[in-house]
Scaffold this active site. Structure first.
Site, PDB file in Angstrom:
ATOM      1  N   GLY A 145     -22.715   4.269  15.795  1.00 21.88           N
ATOM      2  CA  GLY A 145     -22.321   4.012  16.676  1.00 21.88           C
ATOM      3  C   GLY A 145     -21.940   2.474  16.579  1.00 21.88           C
ATOM      4  O   GLY A 145     -21.363   2.104  18.194  1.00 21.88           O
ATOM      5  N   LYS A 161     -25.269  17.760   6.317  1.00 25.43           N
ATOM      6  CA  LYS A 161     -26.213  16.240   6.802  1.00 25.43           C
ATOM      7  C   LYS A 161     -27.134  16.207   7.057  1.00 25.43           C
ATOM      8  O   LYS A 161     -27.386  16.593   8.575  1.00 25.43           O
ATOM      9  CB  LYS A 161     -24.763  15.920   7.374  1.00 25.43           C
ATOM     10  N   ASN A 174     -17.050   8.441  13.196  1.00 25.70           N
ATOM     11  CA  ASN A 174     -17.067   9.169  14.606  1.00 25.70           C
ATOM     12  C   ASN A 174     -16.456   8.632  16.190  1.00 25.70           C
ATOM     13  O   ASN A 174     -15.834   8.263  16.258  1.00 25.70           O
ATOM     14  CB  ASN A 174     -18.262  10.215  14.948  1.00 25.70           C
ATOM     15  N   THR A 175     -17.378   7.316  16.442  1.00 25.31           N
ATOM     16  CA  THR A 175     -17.170   6.964  17.493  1.00 25.31           C
ATOM     17  C   THR A 175     -16.248   5.808  17.458  1.00 25.31           C
ATOM     18  O   THR A 175     -14.926   5.834  18.677  1.00 25.31           O
ATOM     19  CB  THR A 175     -18.499   6.184  17.922  1.00 25.31           C
ATOM     20  N   ALA A 221     -21.148   5.937   9.066  1.00 21.15           N
ATOM     21  CA  ALA A 221     -22.027   4.748  10.551  1.00 21.15           C
ATOM     22  C   ALA A 221     -21.758   3.435   9.987  1.00 21.15           C
ATOM     23  O   ALA A 221     -21.985   3.074   8.939  1.00 21.15           O
ATOM     24  CB  ALA A 221     -23.882   5.099  10.823  1.00 21.15           C
ATOM     25  N   GLY A 222     -21.389   2.919  11.229  1.00 15.47           N
ATOM     26  CA  GLY A 222     -21.620   1.339  11.862  1.00 15.47           C
ATOM     27  C   GLY A 222     -20.031   0.936  12.025  1.00 15.47           C
ATOM     28  O   GLY A 222     -19.432  -0.189  11.201  1.00 15.47           O
TER      29      GLY A 222
END
Lengths: 257, 336
Positions: free
Chosen positions: A157, A96, A206-207, A184-185
């Site tokens: 994030g 990645k 992830n987050t 992301a996001g």
């Protein structure tokens, strides 16, 4: 079935491994989500270039495919070097690719990204570029040898969810045959469902999971949301109309008498 | 009976205190010349069970609640019960809501109260979380105080030595060797923590301040002599090499965000410690052939060492029984 660089995957959810309360909770989240690919940041976990030891062992013990990432790299050379280290540590050509352009927002440096992608693809890497929703950048990445694209839907994030649906739609339309993963996001399961309904092939999180009160339960919720969005896309959804349309015929109803 | 404790860090000294108060003779062995030279000396010293709950198991809260009382008893005068202040930059204000949702034992406070609690932060932050029940201590002073108390209680120390004292036979050995146990203990891994000390007389703080940030959270713990401990990173590696430039940059940047006066502070010390942790980041009292081990303190040494020491003492003594009879060996004692 999702196919990424020739690998068939049953799950359309990719999961990052950073910032969980503990490795045990991370492992639980991976199990609950049924995810088959986890991303691992090589950089922060290997201060001094050592091999991350026990934490990487724990990742390997999850028994899922590892997609190492170049998180925290700001230059092409850093990213290329990190990718090579990752190949040695994890024995995979998958990478990645993140080349960060802005320290604060972690917005990708798309110019460096294209250059690093070209170098890595030339060296046999199978590159998963973390990019914006810009179509021209996406075309350059495909030209550089990327067979998967990973656009953001909001800053990393931020948990804001899709900010530019039109751009995501347009990217899907321009690259009908390239697997597209929203990276992301994403903040909540409904965000994931939304992008999956647009026809995106997978979601990387992830987050949103690691920062949840109960990460394993949230991982399970996301898995269902992603499956629901995908099933809806495959089933074909109604387009909205301006007027109400009754689902039963009205001929012969009292309204006409 | 005499128990040998290997390791004079926070877990070893807490264990020595709990055993000696139960009338057990204790000797402590450590290769270092002084007590508390490992990760203990770089600890924040925050007795913050509520704040830690943000990313830790419920057990950290329940086991940690009595830690401040324990330290007050073991090292009188070293515990400051002034709470914890949790702040965030305006644009990261959402982090405060997230932190609040994961924790308890706090009050929301506005700009005025922030200024009353920490006058030097007045006007800099609009809202914060205040955890009034929390406490802090200076790990180095607390360890020195505990060491003195143990000497007074007759605990024998063998510092600067790796050889077992030959004049005594031990009925049990308790291993409290911190990061050194990683290589020999199944499931134990190292989590690197970096910190630095700043010195400035331009500002003062009364209590630990935590600055929330999506990527670089940091805490500042006030010490004597205008010093501030700034920490700490959490990096998944057992590398104990010097602090990285990136970490220093992040610390200083975040400290500067708390108050620009930190920009003029002197950097007087930097440190790196490796915290041993199990996969669930919770510590344990392990059974060993010759006794026990306290392992996996992770980032909760000062918070959870008292609870682990108590668990150890209960295992060694039996919850409802008097300590071993003087002549019984450890194994006989354990199966009585």
């Amino acid at each position: 079935m999702l196919t990424l660089y020739g690998q068939e995957l049953g799950s359309r959810m990719l999961l990052g491994t950073s910032r969980y309360p503990s490795p045990a909770i991370l492992a639980d989240a991976v199990r609950q989500a049924g995810t088959e690919v986890v991303t691992v940041s090589l950089r922060r976990e290997t201060a001094g270039g050592r091999q991350g030891g026990a934490f990487f062992e724990l990742i390997r013990e999850l028994g899922v495919r590892v997609l190492p990432n170049t998180a925290g790299c700001y230059t092409v050379s850093e990213a290329v070097l990190t990718a090579k280290m990752a190949r040695e540590v994890f024995g995979t050509n998958w990478i990645k690719l993140e080349v960060i352009g802005h320290h604060d927002t972690l917005q990708p440096d798309v110019f460096g990204l294209v250059e690093a992608a070209r170098i890595l693809a030339g060296e046999g890497f199978e590159v998963f570029p973390y990019t914006t929703d810009d179509l021209v950048v996406a075309e350059r990445l495909v030209d550089a040898g990327c067979k998967v694209l990973m656009p953001w839907c909001a800053p990393i994030g931020s948990a804001m969810g899709p900010q530019n649906i039109a751009a995501l739609r347009s990217m899907r339309a321009h690259f009908p045959d390239v697997p597209l993963i929203v990276d992301a996001g994403i903040g909540r399961p409904s965000h994931a469902t939304t992008v999956m309904e647009l026809g995106y092939d997978a979601v990387l999180l992830n987050t949103a999971v690691a920062g949840a009160g109960n990460p394993a339960l949230m991982a399970a919720a996301f898995a269902k949301a992603i499956d629901a969005g995908r099933a809806a896309f495959e089933a074909g959804m109604l387009e909205p109309r301006d007027m109400a349309v009754p689902s039963t015929p009205i001929i012969g109803k009292a309204v006409f008498s | 009976m005499t128990v040998l404790i290997k390791g004079a860090g926070v877990a070893g000294l807490a264990a020595a205190f709990e055993l000696s108060r139960r009338g057990i003779a204790v000797e402590v062995l450590d290769a270092a010349e002084t007590v508390g030279t490992g990760a203990s000396s770089y600890a924040g010293g925050m007795i913050a069970p509520y704040c830690e709950r943000e990313a830790a198991d419920e057990a950290v809260l329940t086991l940690g609640l009595s830690a401040a009382d324990w330290w007050e008893e073991a090292a009188p005068g070293e515990v400051f019960r002034r709470g914890t202040l949790v702040i965030a930059a305006g644009r990261d204000s959402g982090e405060l809501d997230r932190f609040a949702a994961r924790t308890g034992g706090y009050e929301w406070v506005g700009g005025n109260t922030i200024g009353e609690l920490e006058p030097d932060l007045a006007g800099r932050f609009d809202r914060a979380l205040f955890f009034p029940e929390e406490a802090h201590l200076d790990p180095r002073k607390a360890m020195a105080g505990l060491y003195a108390a143990l000497i007074e209680r007759g605990v024998r120390f063998h510092l600067g030595s790796t050889d077992l004292p030959s004049d005594t036979s031990f009925s049990a050995v308790v291993e409290c060797t911190g990061a050194a146990a990683i290589a020999t203990t199944r499931g134990l891994r190292g989590v690197r923590g970096e910190m630095l000390f700043l010195e400035t007389s331009e500002i003062s703080l009364s209590r630990p301040v935590r600055l929330l940030h999506p990527r670089h959270p940091l805490y500042i713990v006030p010490r004597d002599n205008h010093r501030f401990m700034v920490g700490a990173t959490m990096i998944e590696t057992d590398d104990d090499g010097p602090i990285t430039a990136r970490s220093v940059m992040e610390f200083l940047n975040a400290a500067y965000a708390v108050h620009p006066a930190f920009g003029e502070a002197r950097v007087v010390e930097m440190g790196v410690g490796v915290r041993p942790a199990f996969a669930d980041n919770l510590p344990r009292v392990l059974d060993r052939d010759d006794g026990f081990a306290i392992a996996g303190m992770y980032r909760h040494g000062f918070l959870l060492a008292p609870a682990m020491a108590r668990q150890l003492a209960e295992k060694l003594c039996g919850a409802d029984r008097p300590p071993f009879s003087p002549n019984s060996s450890f194994r006989q004692g354990a199966t009585q």
